[in-house]
Scaffold this active site. Structure first.
Site, PDB file in Angstrom:
ATOM      1  N   LEU A 218      -5.361 -17.784   4.767  1.00  0.00           N
ATOM      2  CA  LEU A 218      -5.410 -17.751   3.369  1.00  0.00           C
ATOM      3  C   LEU A 218      -4.253 -18.412   2.640  1.00  0.00           C
ATOM      4  O   LEU A 218      -2.987 -18.097   3.408  1.00  0.00           O
ATOM      5  CB  LEU A 218      -5.435 -16.488   2.734  1.00  0.00           C
ATOM      6  CG  LEU A 218      -6.855 -15.807   2.500  1.00  0.00           C
ATOM      7  CD1 LEU A 218      -7.451 -16.458   1.257  1.00  0.00           C
ATOM      8  CD2 LEU A 218      -7.764 -15.666   3.629  1.00  0.00           C
ATOM      9  N   GLY A 238      -0.572 -14.410   5.026  1.00  0.00           N
ATOM     10  CA  GLY A 238       1.027 -14.545   5.172  1.00  0.00           C
ATOM     11  C   GLY A 238       1.660 -13.138   4.834  1.00  0.00           C
ATOM     12  O   GLY A 238       1.625 -12.769   3.857  1.00  0.00           O
ATOM     13  N   ASP A 242       8.627 -14.340  -0.433  1.00  0.00           N
ATOM     14  CA  ASP A 242       9.562 -15.371  -0.596  1.00  0.00           C
ATOM     15  C   ASP A 242      10.094 -15.969  -1.684  1.00  0.00           C
ATOM     16  O   ASP A 242      10.923 -16.777  -1.926  1.00  0.00           O
ATOM     17  CB  ASP A 242       9.319 -16.487   0.605  1.00  0.00           C
ATOM     18  CG  ASP A 242       8.057 -17.186  -0.301  1.00  0.00           C
ATOM     19  OD1 ASP A 242       7.366 -16.668  -0.977  1.00  0.00           O
ATOM     20  OD2 ASP A 242       7.552 -18.351   0.415  1.00  0.00           O
ATOM     21  N   LYS A 243       9.301 -15.258  -2.741  1.00  0.00           N
ATOM     22  CA  LYS A 243       9.848 -15.745  -4.215  1.00  0.00           C
ATOM     23  C   LYS A 243       9.698 -17.337  -4.484  1.00  0.00           C
ATOM     24  O   LYS A 243      10.407 -17.896  -5.026  1.00  0.00           O
ATOM     25  CB  LYS A 243      11.023 -15.120  -4.644  1.00  0.00           C
ATOM     26  CG  LYS A 243      11.370 -13.642  -4.654  1.00  0.00           C
ATOM     27  CD  LYS A 243      10.625 -12.955  -5.690  1.00  0.00           C
ATOM     28  CE  LYS A 243      11.005 -11.557  -5.880  1.00  0.00           C
ATOM     29  NZ  LYS A 243      10.091 -10.694  -4.920  1.00  0.00           N
ATOM     30  N   ARG A 245      10.160 -19.388  -2.415  1.00  0.00           N
ATOM     31  CA  ARG A 245      11.405 -20.334  -1.554  1.00  0.00           C
ATOM     32  C   ARG A 245      10.624 -21.311  -0.451  1.00  0.00           C
ATOM     33  O   ARG A 245      11.199 -22.406  -0.264  1.00  0.00           O
ATOM     34  CB  ARG A 245      12.325 -19.626  -1.081  1.00  0.00           C
ATOM     35  CG  ARG A 245      13.154 -18.932  -1.723  1.00  0.00           C
ATOM     36  CD  ARG A 245      14.519 -18.323  -1.064  1.00  0.00           C
ATOM     37  NE  ARG A 245      14.103 -17.244  -0.004  1.00  0.00           N
ATOM     38  CZ  ARG A 245      13.701 -16.150  -0.230  1.00  0.00           C
ATOM     39  NH1 ARG A 245      13.963 -15.573  -1.384  1.00  0.00           N
ATOM     40  NH2 ARG A 245      13.422 -15.201   0.779  1.00  0.00           N
ATOM     41  N   LEU A 264      -7.596 -18.999  -2.584  1.00  0.00           N
ATOM     42  CA  LEU A 264      -8.406 -17.972  -3.229  1.00  0.00           C
ATOM     43  C   LEU A 264      -9.114 -18.737  -4.871  1.00  0.00           C
ATOM     44  O   LEU A 264      -8.175 -19.588  -5.155  1.00  0.00           O
ATOM     45  CB  LEU A 264      -7.894 -16.637  -3.906  1.00  0.00           C
ATOM     46  CG  LEU A 264      -7.397 -15.665  -2.895  1.00  0.00           C
ATOM     47  CD1 LEU A 264      -6.309 -14.842  -3.310  1.00  0.00           C
ATOM     48  CD2 LEU A 264      -8.762 -14.968  -2.245  1.00  0.00           C
TER      49      LEU A 264
HETATM   50  C1  LIG Z   1       3.767 -14.470  -1.077  1.00  0.00           C
HETATM   51  S1  LIG Z   1       2.502 -15.235  -0.323  1.00  0.00           S
HETATM   52  C2  LIG Z   1       3.433 -16.374   0.485  1.00  0.00           C
HETATM   53  C3  LIG Z   1       3.589 -17.463   0.340  1.00  0.00           C
HETATM   54  C4  LIG Z   1       4.215 -18.558   1.226  1.00  0.00           C
HETATM   55  N1  LIG Z   1       5.299 -19.410   0.563  1.00  0.00           N
HETATM   56  C5  LIG Z   1       3.295 -19.397   2.001  1.00  0.00           C
HETATM   57  O1  LIG Z   1       3.535 -20.510   2.465  1.00  0.00           O
HETATM   58  O2  LIG Z   1       2.138 -18.815   1.989  1.00  0.00           O
HETATM   59  C6  LIG Z   1       1.719 -14.399   0.767  1.00  0.00           C
HETATM   60  C7  LIG Z   1       0.448 -14.669   1.162  1.00  0.00           C
HETATM   61  O3  LIG Z   1      -0.701 -14.403   0.474  1.00  0.00           O
HETATM   62  C8  LIG Z   1      -1.651 -15.283   0.500  1.00  0.00           C
HETATM   63  N2  LIG Z   1      -1.759 -15.791  -0.762  1.00  0.00           N
HETATM   64  C9  LIG Z   1      -1.144 -15.559  -1.824  1.00  0.00           C
HETATM   65  N3  LIG Z   1      -1.824 -16.530  -2.841  1.00  0.00           N
HETATM   66  C10 LIG Z   1      -2.747 -17.053  -2.444  1.00  0.00           C
HETATM   67  C11 LIG Z   1      -3.787 -17.592  -3.158  1.00  0.00           C
HETATM   68  N4  LIG Z   1      -3.557 -17.916  -4.493  1.00  0.00           N
HETATM   69  N5  LIG Z   1      -4.783 -18.102  -2.295  1.00  0.00           N
HETATM   70  C12 LIG Z   1      -5.023 -17.892  -0.965  1.00  0.00           C
HETATM   71  N6  LIG Z   1      -3.998 -17.020  -0.478  1.00  0.00           N
HETATM   72  C13 LIG Z   1      -3.005 -16.570  -0.957  1.00  0.00           C
HETATM   73  C14 LIG Z   1      -1.298 -16.103   1.642  1.00  0.00           C
HETATM   74  O4  LIG Z   1      -1.606 -16.062   2.943  1.00  0.00           O
HETATM   75  C15 LIG Z   1       0.230 -16.197   1.673  1.00  0.00           C
HETATM   76  O5  LIG Z   1       0.852 -16.647   2.717  1.00  0.00           O
END
Ligand SMILES: C[S@@+](CC[C@H](N)C(=O)[O-])C[C@H]1O[C@@H](n2cnc3c(N)ncnc32)[C@H](O)[C@@H]1O
Length: 321
Positions: A218, A238, A242-243, A245, A264
């Site tokens: 995802l 993931g 990381d806000k 970054r 999503l």
């Molecule tokens: C805080 S996010 C991390 C963002 C990070 N910079 C990255 O490269 O994915 C945590 C995780 O939630 C999932 N995620 C967050 N928003 C999403 C979205 N809109 N669609 C799909 N997965 C999402 C992803 O797997 C992501 O790695």
């Protein structure tokens, strides 16, 4: 708890910053300005110049100082936070009592009721695995590792209370994240291992000889959206705070490993305030609870906090007493 301190007396952040800065700055002289008529003007302290260790950029130095300040204040901040929560709870209790005495409705003030934990026999097995990929320890601040540990605990709790169970796998569980669990979430090794597994292996090891066509990573950074979740498949989220970054971090990792990525369907289903990159815990909860509704709009409405939802229905009132 024996420590009772007033939240308002705590951690004057700017004062602390000055203090921390002063530890690493040259001694500053005051500047006295003479007015034309000979009267002395106000005295202003000269802004101290930081002493940046050789070989370190200003940005790295600032980051290091920020981490140092956080380390120094974390105990006080934790106590202050607990105190704030306690005060908020007492205030809510007081308001509820006031409304009760007046014979008025106080249901909106009641906290959401947590569903009870279910046994494996009470749950339906979705035959789906969700891997939380925690291989990004080095890219997080200490407080972000703490936040991630809380998000993993929340994901476990959601899975344990859901009528539909997934297999949660916490991958690359090592370094500071593992230390955090070993020191502060000690009970984790007693958690139900039918529902959660901790492994130090990274994705490349977890998928040796496996069919990658049944694996999806995802990522908010990809164009193609996920339609539905399928029995027998594995979904990777993931495990990083990381806000913003590290854009594309997980997408690029997935691509290197030959794993497809999906986002999503946020744009297609709801309007949300702020970033469309959700937290690890929200995404894991969305995946688990999708099995209840098999409908993304409904799932978003039930899982995302009201402040995140624009013009959408509020969360289900059934969640309250
Ligand atoms: C805080 S996010 C991390 C963002 C990070 N910079 C990255 O490269 O994915 C945590 C995780 O939630 C999932 N995620 C967050 N928003 C999403 C979205 N809109 N669609 C799909 N997965 C999402 C992803 O797997 C992501 O790695």
């Amino acid at each position: 708890m024996t420590e009772t301190i007033n939240a308002t007396n705590l951690v004057n952040v700017s004062a602390k910053k000055e203090q921390a800065g002063a530890d690493h700055t040259q001694s500053s002289e005051s500047v006295e300005k003479e007015a034309e008529n000979g009267n002395k003007k106000k005295v202003y302290p000269r802004k101290p110049k930081p002493i940046i260790p050789e070989g370190m950029s200003k940005h790295q130095w600032k980051k290091m100082m920020k981490r140092k300040r956080w380390e120094e204040n974390k105990v006080q901040m934790r106590v202050a936070r607990r105190q704030r929560l306690k005060e908020r709870k007492q205030e809510r209790k007081r308001k509820i009592q006031e409304l009760k005495d007046k014979g008025e409705d106080y249901s909106s003030l009641l906290p959401a009721k947590k569903p009870k934990k279910l046994t494996v026999d009470e749950q339906k097995d979705t035959n789906v695995s969700i891997i939380v990929d925690c291989a990004f320890d080095d890219l997080m601040l200490e407080k972000e590792v703490v936040s991630l540990s809380g998000q993993i605990a929340r994901s476990y709790s959601v899975n344990k209370r859901s009528p539909n169970r997934v297999k949660l796998v916490i991958g690359c569980f090592n370094k500071r994240l593992k230390s955090r669990f070993d020191e502060s979430l000690k009970d984790y090794f007693k958690w139900d291992h039918n529902e959660i597994e901790f492994t130090e292996n990274d994705l490349d090891k977890l998928f040796v000889g496996k069919d990658l066509s049944k694996v999806t990573y995802l990522s908010a950074d990809t164009d193609e959206k996920i339609e539905e979740l399928k029995s027998g498949e594995t979904y990777i989220v993931g495990g990083i705070v990381d806000k913003g970054r590290h854009k594309n971090l997980c997408k690029e990792k997935a691509e290197k490993l030959g794993i497809k990525t999906r986002r999503l369907p946020i744009d297609e289903c709801i309007k949300i305030s702020g970033r469309k990159v959700l937290t690890t815990a929200h995404v894991v909860e969305l995946l688990i609870r999708w099995f209840e509704y098999k409908d993304w709009t409904k799932t978003f409405e039930q899982v995302l906090p009201a402040r995140k939802l624009k013009d959408n229905k509020p969360r289900n009132k059934e969640a309250k007493d």
